[in-house]
Design an enzyme around this catalytic site. Sequence first.
Site, short mmCIF file in Angstrom:
data_model
loop_
_atom_site.label_atom_id
_atom_site.label_comp_id
_atom_site.label_asym_id
_atom_site.label_seq_id
_atom_site.Cartn_x
_atom_site.Cartn_y
_atom_site.Cartn_z
N ILE A 12 1.02 -1.20 0.10
CA ILE A 12 0.02 0.15 0.15
C ILE A 12 0.75 1.52 -0.03
O ILE A 12 0.63 2.29 -0.20
CB ILE A 12 -1.16 0.00 1.32
CG1 ILE A 12 -1.88 -1.24 1.71
CG2 ILE A 12 -1.88 0.82 1.01
CD1 ILE A 12 -2.79 -1.53 2.69
N ASN A 32 13.01 -0.48 5.78
CA ASN A 32 13.39 -1.07 5.89
C ASN A 32 14.08 -2.51 4.98
O ASN A 32 15.33 -3.61 4.96
CB ASN A 32 13.53 -1.32 7.20
CG ASN A 32 12.97 -2.69 7.70
OD1 ASN A 32 11.95 -3.33 6.18
ND2 ASN A 32 12.53 -2.89 8.91
N SER A 76 1.34 -6.89 10.13
CA SER A 76 0.30 -6.54 9.37
C SER A 76 -0.64 -8.22 9.74
O SER A 76 -1.20 -8.83 8.68
CB SER A 76 0.21 -6.05 9.23
OG SER A 76 0.33 -6.39 7.03
N TYR A 140 -2.22 -7.96 16.17
CA TYR A 140 -2.37 -7.26 15.43
C TYR A 140 -3.33 -5.72 15.66
O TYR A 140 -2.87 -4.69 15.46
CB TYR A 140 -2.03 -7.41 14.22
CG TYR A 140 -2.45 -6.71 12.85
CD1 TYR A 140 -1.47 -5.93 12.49
CD2 TYR A 140 -3.60 -6.63 11.91
CE1 TYR A 140 -1.72 -4.92 11.55
CE2 TYR A 140 -3.99 -5.36 10.85
CZ TYR A 140 -3.23 -4.76 10.95
OH TYR A 140 -3.32 -4.08 10.08
N PHE A 168 -10.00 -2.28 5.46
CA PHE A 168 -9.32 -3.95 5.62
C PHE A 168 -8.71 -4.42 4.27
O PHE A 168 -7.86 -3.79 4.60
CB PHE A 168 -10.57 -4.65 6.01
CG PHE A 168 -11.67 -4.41 6.43
CD1 PHE A 168 -11.44 -4.68 8.34
CD2 PHE A 168 -13.19 -3.52 7.02
CE1 PHE A 168 -11.76 -4.71 9.34
CE2 PHE A 168 -13.77 -3.45 8.34
CZ PHE A 168 -13.30 -4.17 9.10
N HIS A 188 -3.02 -12.23 1.88
CA HIS A 188 -3.68 -12.11 1.96
C HIS A 188 -4.26 -12.93 1.16
O HIS A 188 -4.06 -13.54 -0.18
CB HIS A 188 -3.36 -10.89 1.13
CG HIS A 188 -2.52 -9.46 1.92
ND1 HIS A 188 -2.62 -8.40 1.68
CD2 HIS A 188 -2.59 -9.72 3.49
CE1 HIS A 188 -1.96 -7.98 3.15
NE2 HIS A 188 -2.85 -8.99 3.70
N LEU A 189 -6.20 -12.94 1.02
CA LEU A 189 -6.82 -13.65 0.27
C LEU A 189 -6.77 -13.74 -1.01
O LEU A 189 -6.16 -14.52 -2.15
CB LEU A 189 -8.32 -13.27 0.69
CG LEU A 189 -9.28 -14.33 -0.37
CD1 LEU A 189 -9.27 -15.88 0.18
CD2 LEU A 189 -10.37 -14.24 0.60
N PHE A 207 -9.93 -20.86 5.84
CA PHE A 207 -10.28 -21.16 7.21
C PHE A 207 -11.89 -21.27 7.66
O PHE A 207 -11.80 -20.11 8.70
CB PHE A 207 -8.78 -20.35 7.95
CG PHE A 207 -8.03 -20.82 7.16
CD1 PHE A 207 -7.10 -21.87 7.89
CD2 PHE A 207 -7.45 -19.84 6.24
CE1 PHE A 207 -5.87 -21.89 7.52
CE2 PHE A 207 -6.02 -20.30 5.52
CZ PHE A 207 -4.89 -21.34 6.22
N ASP A 284 -10.46 -14.72 14.34
CA ASP A 284 -10.86 -13.91 13.06
C ASP A 284 -11.99 -13.92 13.17
O ASP A 284 -12.88 -13.93 13.02
CB ASP A 284 -10.54 -15.20 11.67
CG ASP A 284 -9.13 -15.14 11.08
OD1 ASP A 284 -9.02 -13.37 10.71
OD2 ASP A 284 -9.27 -15.68 9.72
#
Length: 329
Positions: A12, A32, A76, A140, A168, A188-189, A207, A284
Amino acid sequence: MAVLVTGGAGYIGSHAVAALLERGEDVVVLDNLEQGHREAVLGGKLYVGDLRDRDVVDQVFGENEIDAVIHFAANSLVGESMKDPGKYYHNNVYGTLCLLEGMNRHGVKRIVFSSTAATYGEPERVPIDELDRTLPTNAYGETKLAMEKMMKWFDIAHGIKYVSLRYFNAAGAHESGRIGEDHNPETHLVPIVLQAAAGKRPHISVFGDDYDTPDGTCIRDYIHVSDLADAHVLAVERLRGGGDSAVYNLGSGNGFSVKQVIEIARNVTGRDIKVVTEPRRAGDPAVLVASSERARRELGWQPKRERLEDIIRSAWQWHQAHPNGYNGN
């Protein structure tokens, strides 16, 4: 004057750098490169270093006329945060403390924070409003909430104004085709589903299929990454215009289940995608969908790429052109 983008070599962050450059801004990036990619930084001045290193922070502020910061640098991964919360407190919370102290030393009074709607935890209602209860269900989200609270007190004590943006799932790729999503490991999905479609994974793991949702799988809000980047730039403009500190949700207001995302990816790619159901992951929530009415009203944020089919298609095009990510084709 320049905008400092911490974590600007990440997914992002790199899109925010691109959005700033498109508007003619001078950009400084501090990353970094633990998760970021040098190739993802399309311009500006890149410093490779860690926020927790005071000498690096002082060098960046000392060598550049910075009037605003956009802060992306953070770990994250929800699952990892549940297994190793100390890593998240050290990098996310302590890293933010080091940044805010550096800003205060150098008289920089504006920061836009890439937060998360995971700060809400299990929502009391859907879509989630900014005034709703914040009770994270994973480490997180807890660290991101701690970072927001820290900014509030630095505003009270030192006048550092902040805008915190809670959202999200970012997805998609830049329209130029030059930057996209490349994590290692990938969690990520959307990119995982596309990796399965491309034959780079044998299947996609779902999941939990016993949540209290229509098809039993988790429901999430998806936003095109370039629309997220635009919101961060608008938040900088708001602070430059004298705006007070604020929190905004960013979302489409529409949720899609894991199974729906997979089906849309099948349609976009024309590929079969094998699914394997596995146990739920800790932390989740079942449904996370955010209302962005306040951001649209006060920031003037107008997402341009709201159809999930279009978001996934842009991601698929990038992955097809970069089958090995930034590490060569």
